[in-house]
Scaffold this motif. Structure first.
Motif, PDB file in Angstrom:
ATOM      1  N   GLN A   1     -15.081  11.047  59.959  1.00  0.00           N
ATOM      2  CA  GLN A   1     -15.135  11.022  61.418  1.00  0.00           C
ATOM      3  C   GLN A   1     -16.405  10.328  61.910  1.00  0.00           C
ATOM      4  O   GLN A   1     -17.019  10.736  62.898  1.00  0.00           O
ATOM      5  CB  GLN A   1     -15.056  12.445  61.980  1.00  0.00           C
ATOM      6  CG  GLN A   1     -13.746  13.138  61.647  1.00  0.00           C
ATOM      7  CD  GLN A   1     -13.656  14.539  62.243  1.00  0.00           C
ATOM      8  OE1 GLN A   1     -14.658  15.109  62.654  1.00  0.00           O
ATOM      9  NE2 GLN A   1     -12.453  15.066  62.298  1.00  0.00           N
ATOM     10  N   ALA A   2     -16.799   9.300  61.192  1.00  0.00           N
ATOM     11  CA  ALA A   2     -17.980   8.517  61.542  1.00  0.00           C
ATOM     12  C   ALA A   2     -17.882   7.189  60.803  1.00  0.00           C
ATOM     13  O   ALA A   2     -16.914   6.934  60.088  1.00  0.00           O
ATOM     14  CB  ALA A   2     -19.258   9.264  61.176  1.00  0.00           C
ATOM     15  N   ASP A   3     -18.879   6.326  60.974  1.00  0.00           N
ATOM     16  CA  ASP A   3     -18.866   5.012  60.345  1.00  0.00           C
ATOM     17  C   ASP A   3     -20.142   4.823  59.547  1.00  0.00           C
ATOM     18  O   ASP A   3     -21.235   4.758  60.109  1.00  0.00           O
ATOM     19  CB  ASP A   3     -18.747   3.923  61.419  1.00  0.00           C
ATOM     20  CG  ASP A   3     -18.569   2.534  60.821  1.00  0.00           C
ATOM     21  OD1 ASP A   3     -18.607   2.417  59.579  1.00  0.00           O
ATOM     22  OD2 ASP A   3     -18.389   1.576  61.583  1.00  0.00           O
TER      23      ASP A   3
ATOM     24  N   ARG B   1     -14.494   5.882  52.166  1.00  0.00           N
ATOM     25  CA  ARG B   1     -14.132   6.448  53.470  1.00  0.00           C
ATOM     26  C   ARG B   1     -13.154   7.589  53.241  1.00  0.00           C
ATOM     27  O   ARG B   1     -12.206   7.470  52.464  1.00  0.00           O
ATOM     28  CB  ARG B   1     -13.507   5.386  54.367  1.00  0.00           C
ATOM     29  CG  ARG B   1     -14.465   4.241  54.671  1.00  0.00           C
ATOM     30  CD  ARG B   1     -13.918   3.382  55.790  1.00  0.00           C
ATOM     31  NE  ARG B   1     -14.809   2.284  56.106  1.00  0.00           N
ATOM     32  CZ  ARG B   1     -15.908   2.390  56.844  1.00  0.00           C
ATOM     33  NH1 ARG B   1     -16.236   3.569  57.354  1.00  0.00           N
ATOM     34  NH2 ARG B   1     -16.669   1.344  57.085  1.00  0.00           N
ATOM     35  N   CYS B   2     -13.396   8.696  53.911  1.00  0.00           N
ATOM     36  CA  CYS B   2     -12.580   9.892  53.706  1.00  0.00           C
ATOM     37  C   CYS B   2     -12.094  10.393  55.055  1.00  0.00           C
ATOM     38  O   CYS B   2     -12.771  11.179  55.725  1.00  0.00           O
ATOM     39  CB  CYS B   2     -13.405  10.960  52.995  1.00  0.00           C
ATOM     40  SG  CYS B   2     -12.442  12.310  52.333  1.00  0.00           S
ATOM     41  N   ASP B   3     -10.903   9.938  55.457  1.00  0.00           N
ATOM     42  CA  ASP B   3     -10.357  10.312  56.760  1.00  0.00           C
ATOM     43  C   ASP B   3      -9.314  11.412  56.671  1.00  0.00           C
ATOM     44  O   ASP B   3      -8.823  11.885  57.690  1.00  0.00           O
ATOM     45  CB  ASP B   3      -9.716   9.091  57.439  1.00  0.00           C
ATOM     46  CG  ASP B   3     -10.759   8.035  57.785  1.00  0.00           C
ATOM     47  OD1 ASP B   3     -11.896   8.416  58.088  1.00  0.00           O
ATOM     48  OD2 ASP B   3     -10.423   6.838  57.724  1.00  0.00           O
ATOM     49  N   ASP B   4      -8.956  11.824  55.431  1.00  0.00           N
ATOM     50  CA  ASP B   4      -7.943  12.870  55.317  1.00  0.00           C
ATOM     51  C   ASP B   4      -8.598  14.249  55.392  1.00  0.00           C
ATOM     52  O   ASP B   4      -9.760  14.386  55.723  1.00  0.00           O
ATOM     53  CB  ASP B   4      -7.150  12.707  54.005  1.00  0.00           C
ATOM     54  CG  ASP B   4      -8.071  12.413  52.828  1.00  0.00           C
ATOM     55  OD1 ASP B   4      -7.616  11.798  51.868  1.00  0.00           O
ATOM     56  OD2 ASP B   4      -9.253  12.804  52.888  1.00  0.00           O
TER      57      ASP B   4
ATOM     58  N   GLU C   1     -21.625  11.891  58.928  1.00  0.00           N
ATOM     59  CA  GLU C   1     -20.662  12.726  59.632  1.00  0.00           C
ATOM     60  C   GLU C   1     -20.908  12.644  61.132  1.00  0.00           C
ATOM     61  O   GLU C   1     -22.036  12.414  61.584  1.00  0.00           O
ATOM     62  CB  GLU C   1     -20.785  14.194  59.189  1.00  0.00           C
ATOM     63  CG  GLU C   1     -20.499  14.437  57.721  1.00  0.00           C
ATOM     64  CD  GLU C   1     -20.752  15.880  57.338  1.00  0.00           C
ATOM     65  OE1 GLU C   1     -21.737  16.461  57.840  1.00  0.00           O
ATOM     66  OE2 GLU C   1     -19.975  16.432  56.566  1.00  0.00           O
ATOM     67  N   GLY C   2     -19.858  12.869  61.898  1.00  0.00           N
ATOM     68  CA  GLY C   2     -20.022  12.979  63.335  1.00  0.00           C
ATOM     69  C   GLY C   2     -20.646  14.303  63.707  1.00  0.00           C
ATOM     70  O   GLY C   2     -20.549  15.286  62.967  1.00  0.00           O
TER      71      GLY C   2
END
Length: 274
Positions: A28-30, A186-189, A217-218
Motif C-alpha cells: 500500500q505504498a511505493d 511488491r506485495c499487494d495481496d 508501508e503507508g
C-alpha cells in the motif's frame, strides 16, 4: 540521495558494507524511490552495476538519476553500468523477431517451464568482467539491482524458479565476487497468503535470504500513500539487535516529484521508535 537514511544504515558511497543482499518491499505504498537511491548510491561508490529493468525503461531511470547527480548514459559508455531493458526487448522475444543473444536471456517468456538460467548467465557475464575507468582504478565490488522481482510471477515464472535465481546470484555475486544485490518485491495481496505463487509468499521466502530488509508501508493515519509513509528497517544479526531494528520505524514526508509527475516520498529523516 537520502543522507539521513544513509546515516541510520551507517553507510555512504565511501564506506559501505559488501556482500549485502538488500531486500526492498512495499505494501500500500511505493518503494521505487529506494531503487533510484541505491542505483545512484552504488554508481557514486564506483561499483560495477548490472541493472535488470523489468518494469521501467532506461530513459525513466536516466532522467531521475540526472536529477540526483548521476549520468547513466556516461556510466554505460565507460562500462560501469550494464542496463538490461526488459520492456524494450520482451516484444521482440515474444514475437520471434529477435535473433540476438537477448532471446536466450529472456527465454522464460516462451518456455512452458519458465526458468531464469539465461538471465542468470547474463548477470554473471556482465559482472564477472574485470576492468575499470580508463586510466583509473578498477571498479569497486559489483552490484546487481532488480527493479521488480515480483513482476516475474505475472509472466509465468514460478516462485521456486525466482528463489533459485536469487540463491545462485547470491552465491556468485555476494560470496565469490564480494558484491551485493538489491531487489524490490511488491506485495499487494493479503498479509498472509498460503498460495506458493503469490508475492507475499515470495517476499517471506526472500526475507530468509536477505541480510537487510527495507519495507515501505503507508501510514495508518489516512495520509496519501503516494506521498506519506514509513520505512521499516531490519538487519540480520543477533536476535536482540534484529528485534530492536525491526521495531524501529523511519518516517518520511513530503512529495518528491520526478519527471512524469508521479509523487515519490522524500526522506525527511524523522525517526520514531514503535
Amino acid at each position: 540521495m537520502f543522507p539521513d537514511l544513509n546515516s541510520i544504515l551507517n553507510s555512504s558511497p565511501d564506506n559501505f558494507r559488501e556482500r549485502e543482499f538488500i531486500l526492498l518491499s512495499d505494501r500500500q505504498a511505493d518503494a521505487s524511490f529506494l531503487i533510484h537511491h541505491y542505483l545512484t548510491f552504488y554508481l557514486k561508490a564506483r561499483c560495477k552495476v548490472c541493472f535488470l529493468g523489468l518494469v521501467q525503461s532506461f530513459s525513466h531511470y536516466s532522467v531521475v538519476s540526472q536529477r540526483l547527480g548521476v549520468n547513466l548514459t556516461q556510466a554505460k559508455e565507460k562500462g560501469q553500468l550494464v542496463f538490461l531493458e526488459g520492456l524494450k526487448a520482451s516484444p521482440g522475444v515474444l514475437l520471434n523477431e529477435d535473433t540476438s543473444d537477448t532471446t536466450h536471456t529472456f527465454d522464460y517468456l516462451r518456455s512452458p517451464c519458465a526458468e531464469l538460467r539465461g538471465l542468470f548467465e547474463f548477470v554473471c557475464k556482465s559482472l564477472s568482467q574485470s576492468g575499470g575507468e580508463a586510466g583509473g582504478e578498477p571498479w569497486a565490488p559489483p552490484v546487481l539491482i532488480i527493479d521488480d522481482l515480483s513482476v516475474l510471477l505475472s509472466l509465468g515464472v514460478s516462485a521456486g524458479a525466482i528463489l533459485d535465481f536469487t540463491h545462485y546470484c547470491q552465491a556468485t555475486i555476494c560470496s565469490q565476487l564480494q558484491g551485493s544485490i538489491v531487489a524490490l518485491v511488491r506485495c499487494d495481496d493479503e498479509e498472509w497468503d498460503e498460495d506458493e505463487e503469490s508475492s507475499s509468499y515470495l517476499l517471506k521466502a526472500l526475507t530468509h535470504q536477505c541480510s537487510l530488509s527495507l519495507r515501505v508501508e503507508g501510514l495508518s493515519t489516512g495520509y496519501c500513500r503516494d506521498i506519506h509513509g514509513q520505512v521499516e528497517i531490519w538487519r540480520r544479526g543477533r536476535a536482540e539487535e534484529n528485534q530492536r531494528k525491526w521495531n524501529r520505524r523511519t518516517s518520511y514526508w513530503g512529495p518528491w516529484m520526478p519527471p512524469g509527475g508521479h509523487a515519490l516520498s522524500a526522506y525527511a529523516g524523522r525517526m520514531a521508535a514503535s
